[in-house]
Motif scaffolding. Structure first.
Motif: not given
Lengths: 184, 184
Positions: B63-64, B140-141, B143-145
């Motif tokens: 994740q970022y 929300a917020g 964003e996970v690979a």
């Protein structure tokens, strides 16, 4: 999902002085979600020193950590000033906090202190042939007891809870890798 | 030197909302030095999950992380809510971020996120027999690979810089101890 950076605008300072630099931004994530406020804390980088004496002992410190109200076993360390490199900073902090010095320094790497919330990195240095050259010269508010432990005792302290600080535990992990103490 | 706790008074809130709780105090150290302001950040505890599939793969996420502006390989994790225990929190975060679940949880221990500045602890859980039971349900917020890696690959990532977050590196160190991957 391909992970991409976010964008930010509308940065405003919430509180800033010598010790704290808290900002809020309006952040738009890669998928378009808006997070406002998104808080970040800017800190200088930090450096920690894993210092080995000629006898193979590690120069550790014990100090009180006020926010979590605990007395912790840690590596010597402190801020990387803008004008110095991580190796110099770790050597300076070793000298100030413990009275030990070394001129055999290896840079092992860095990690982020808390990359979701904080801007800064922690640099890890392995200092060999560390010898006591004088009295510690702590800064105001630094009250530090020096303890010499074996490498194995420091490794066990890091995984057993005897060392409580995430950054110092992570630093010991990097050192154990360099010293060949990991089975992978 | 005997290390003793400090005392504090005059606490005032600098900024407090759902995400940040920054206070300043007037602190008197054990040797009588006065530090004013001394800032602390109160956070809820956090929990991270080292989840192993029946095939022995580790359920990791990428994740970022906005403050340090980096894309990081991490363990699933998140806040421990007041009403739940660390084991429940790590299992919930695993389920939300990856779609995996497990009902074989071991509590490995805790460490302080940053005990000089922050109040909170990070709890480490080992979840075995983790299986995918549905789609991830990120907040929300988030964003996970999801990435499945071998135990050894996660260990190498933690000491090589491929994992950048101090707390997650420290957590992997605790897990490697439990899994018998340390030579001390």
């Amino acid at each position: 999902m391909v992970i991409r950076p976010w964008t930010a605008d509308g940065r405003r300072t919430i509180h800033r002085d010598r010790w704290v630099d808290l900002s809020a931004e309006r952040v738009t994530t890669a998928t378009g979600a808006v997070l406002d406020p998104y808080y970040t804390l800017a800190y200088p980088d930090w450096a920690v020193a894993f210092a080995l004496t000629p006898e193979g002992q590690v120069v550790m410190i014990r100090q009180y950590r006020h926010a979590a109200a605990l007395i912790d076993l840690e590596l010597p360390g402190g801020c990387v000033d803008p004008e110095d490199a991580p190796l110099l900073a770790s050597r300076r902090e070793l000298r100030e906090e413990t009275g030990y010095d070394s001129d055999e320094a290896d840079y092992l790497g860095r990690f982020a202190a808390n990359p979701a919330l904080q801007t800064n990195y922690v640099h890890v240095t392995l200092l060999r042939n560390a010898v006591r050259i004088g009295e510690p010269a702590p800064e105001a508010g630094e009250e530090v007891a020096v303890e010499l432990l074996s490498v194995e005792a420091v490794g066990r302290a890091a995984v057993s809870g005897a060392m409580a600080n995430a950054m110092h535990i992570a630093a010991v992990f990097l050192v154990m890798g360099r010293l060949g103490k990991l089975q992978f």
